[in-house]
Every structure is written in C-alpha cells, then in structure tokens.
Design an enzyme around this catalytic site. Structure first.
Site, PDB file in Angstrom:
ATOM      1  N   SER A   1      60.863 -70.150  33.465  1.00  0.00           N
ATOM      2  CA  SER A   1      60.010 -69.127  32.840  1.00  0.00           C
ATOM      3  C   SER A   1      59.247 -68.397  33.932  1.00  0.00           C
ATOM      4  O   SER A   1      58.624 -69.035  34.791  1.00  0.00           O
ATOM      5  CB  SER A   1      59.022 -69.800  31.883  1.00  0.00           C
ATOM      6  OG  SER A   1      57.929 -68.927  31.655  1.00  0.00           O
TER       7      SER A   1
ATOM      8  N   HIS B   1      61.893 -65.168  24.585  1.00  0.00           N
ATOM      9  CA  HIS B   1      61.100 -65.989  23.660  1.00  0.00           C
ATOM     10  C   HIS B   1      59.972 -65.103  23.136  1.00  0.00           C
ATOM     11  O   HIS B   1      59.008 -64.833  23.837  1.00  0.00           O
ATOM     12  CB  HIS B   1      60.559 -67.215  24.427  1.00  0.00           C
ATOM     13  CG  HIS B   1      59.643 -68.079  23.628  1.00  0.00           C
ATOM     14  ND1 HIS B   1      58.851 -69.054  24.205  1.00  0.00           N
ATOM     15  CD2 HIS B   1      59.388 -68.132  22.288  1.00  0.00           C
ATOM     16  CE1 HIS B   1      58.144 -69.662  23.261  1.00  0.00           C
ATOM     17  NE2 HIS B   1      58.442 -69.114  22.101  1.00  0.00           N
TER      18      HIS B   1
ATOM     19  N   GLY C   1      51.393 -69.712  24.239  1.00  0.00           N
ATOM     20  CA  GLY C   1      50.352 -68.786  24.697  1.00  0.00           C
ATOM     21  C   GLY C   1      50.134 -68.805  26.199  1.00  0.00           C
ATOM     22  O   GLY C   1      49.876 -67.766  26.786  1.00  0.00           O
TER      23      GLY C   1
ATOM     24  N   GLY D   1      51.399 -73.813  32.159  1.00  0.00           N
ATOM     25  CA  GLY D   1      50.563 -74.780  32.862  1.00  0.00           C
ATOM     26  C   GLY D   1      49.859 -75.802  31.981  1.00  0.00           C
ATOM     27  O   GLY D   1      48.956 -76.496  32.448  1.00  0.00           O
TER      28      GLY D   1
ATOM     29  N   ASP E   1      60.094 -76.374  25.366  1.00  0.00           N
ATOM     30  CA  ASP E   1      59.356 -75.403  26.175  1.00  0.00           C
ATOM     31  C   ASP E   1      57.891 -75.800  26.222  1.00  0.00           C
ATOM     32  O   ASP E   1      57.233 -75.870  25.176  1.00  0.00           O
ATOM     33  CB  ASP E   1      59.541 -74.014  25.539  1.00  0.00           C
ATOM     34  CG  ASP E   1      58.838 -72.898  26.291  1.00  0.00           C
ATOM     35  OD1 ASP E   1      58.309 -73.141  27.392  1.00  0.00           O
ATOM     36  OD2 ASP E   1      58.834 -71.763  25.755  1.00  0.00           O
ATOM     37  N   GLY E   2      57.397 -76.052  27.434  1.00  0.00           N
ATOM     38  CA  GLY E   2      55.984 -76.360  27.622  1.00  0.00           C
ATOM     39  C   GLY E   2      55.786 -77.692  28.315  1.00  0.00           C
ATOM     40  O   GLY E   2      56.198 -78.731  27.792  1.00  0.00           O
ATOM     41  N   GLY E   3      55.224 -77.640  29.515  1.00  0.00           N
ATOM     42  CA  GLY E   3      54.898 -78.876  30.232  1.00  0.00           C
ATOM     43  C   GLY E   3      56.109 -79.641  30.744  1.00  0.00           C
ATOM     44  O   GLY E   3      56.004 -80.831  31.022  1.00  0.00           O
TER      45      GLY E   3
ATOM     46  N   SER F   1      55.567 -73.526  35.312  1.00  0.00           N
ATOM     47  CA  SER F   1      54.761 -73.872  36.488  1.00  0.00           C
ATOM     48  C   SER F   1      55.416 -74.912  37.376  1.00  0.00           C
ATOM     49  O   SER F   1      55.293 -74.843  38.592  1.00  0.00           O
ATOM     50  CB  SER F   1      53.339 -74.273  36.094  1.00  0.00           C
ATOM     51  OG  SER F   1      53.325 -74.917  34.878  1.00  0.00           O
TER      52      SER F   1
END
Ligand code: DX5
Ligand code: ZN
Length: 218
Positions: free
Chosen positions: A4, A61, A137, A140, A170-172, A193
């Site tokens: 991303s 996305h 949103g 990180g 998606d995320g972390g 990140s």
C-alpha cells in the site's frame, strides 16, 4: 503481496512504486473520501494518474461513500481489481456486476465490526473478499488479532464455492502478523508501513511473501 502506498513518500510516489515493482503482485491504492473514513487520500483524477503510470496492476480499495455510483469508474480507468465497502453500498450485487463488466475483478471489504455472514449470498459473484484487520482510515495501526476467527470463517465459506475467490487482509500486516493471517486462510496481503518503513521495501516484500507461503492454509 500488495504493497500500500498510503504511507509512502507522496512527493516521490512514482519512484516509491518503482521500489516495489519486482516483488509485488498488485499495487494497493487506498482511496479515502474523508466521509466514509476520516481521512482523504487521492481524488479520482489522482487515482487515474497512478493507475495509468503504475507498472504494477492496481488493486483499488475504495473507502468512499456511494461506491455504487463510482466503483466502476475505477475499473474503466484501468484498475485491475476494485474493492468497495459493504457498509457503504446499497446495491452490492449490481456494483459487483458493474465492476466486472468494466473489466476488473470485483471485491468487497468489511470493517472490523461488520460480521462476515452478511457477505454470504454475495460470495458466488465475487473475485475477492477483503477482511479489514484494522479500522479503515489510516496506515500504521496495530493488527487486530480478534479478526482471526473472521478470516477463518471466511476461508471455510469460500471453500464451499467452486470459484477461485481471493481472501485479502489489510491493516497491520508485518513479519509479526502475516503468518497468523496466512494460517487462518488469507491468501492476499496488503502491507503499507511494514514495507515502506523497511530499509529495502523489495526485500521486506520477499520476506513477507516467504512467511505467508510457509504458513499458508490454502
Ligand atoms: C487502511 C488501509 C490500509 C493501510 C495499511 O485503511 O486500507 O491499506 O495502508 O497500512 P498498514 O500496513 O500500515 O496497516
Ligand atoms: Zn487498504
């Protein structure tokens, strides 16, 4: 692997994309409208410029309201996959159909508080399901381990369908979390990140891919 660019260097976006081309499958483009989520990223025009310039196929996305009106525009602009949020759609069947007839893979995303079973009847029409493992949103954030049972139920449900439907998280996603997500049944991974904070984004992507493959439940 889908890096991303949300937290990549905005002033050098195209060279940031170049750094991941050789080790990625898709470029994950987070589109936020500051209404569906409290953050704004790329306008439609900016998204089109990225889609057109990227050497990687784009996985858009959409964290926007009214995806039923706008999702197919991203497909027409050349995105290879278009994901919209279940929570923002009033006619997901039709939106999936519009995305696919515009030539892209169609995917639907669910926020952490949205139960997976609500997607059940849409599954046969989809090319990918995205289980958010953070609140959409921002990049990180920490991976929500409590989403693992949801990934497992999604994998079980997808096994019943005679079609190759990807299961994305998606995320972390990082070296600490990707193995757990893969073991729960995810087979497509977004990482922001973890990739762009690494000294070598390309090498980090290879490491993540190896961990995912070694721990894959699929
Ligand atoms: C969050 C976005 C993610 C984000 C992931 O709303 O959908 O794609 O960029 O970033 P990390 O990997 O840092 O959690
Ligand atoms: Zn995303």
């Amino acid at each position: 692997m889908c890096p991303s660019i949300l937290n990549a260097d905005r002033n050098n976006l195209f060279s940031e994309i170049d750094r991941v081309v050789s080790s990625s499958d898709l470029l994950h483009l987070d589109v936020m409208d500051n209404i569906f989520v409290p953050n704004f990223t790329f306008s439609f025009e900016e998204s089109v410029a990225i889609i057109e310039a990227s050497a990687l196929a784009v996985d858009a996305h959409l964290m926007i309201i009214n995806p039923d009106e706008k999702a197919a525009d991203y497909a027409r602009a050349g995105a290879s996959s278009v994901t919209f949020h279940f929570e923002a759609s009033s006619d997901p069947h039709k939106t999936i159909e519009k995305i696919r007839s515009a030539g892209a893979r169609a995917a639907i995303a669910v926020k952490p508080s949205t139960p997976f079973y609500l997607l059940q009847e849409l599954l046969p029409d989809l090319d990918m399901v995205l289980i958010m493992t953070v609140e959409p949103g921002f990049g990180g954030q920490s991976f929500m381990t409590e989403m693992i049972p949801k990934v497992e139920s999604a994998r079980l449900a997808l096994k019943e369908i005679d079609r190759d439907i990807w299961l994305q998280v998606d995320g972390g996603i990082s070296v600490e979390t990707i193995a757990t997500a893969a073991a729960a049944g995810a087979d497509a991974f977004v990482a922001g990140s973890a990739v762009y904070k690494a000294p070598s984004p390309a090498q980090m992507l290879e490491t993540l891919r190896k961990l995912a493959t070694e721990n894959s439940a699929v």
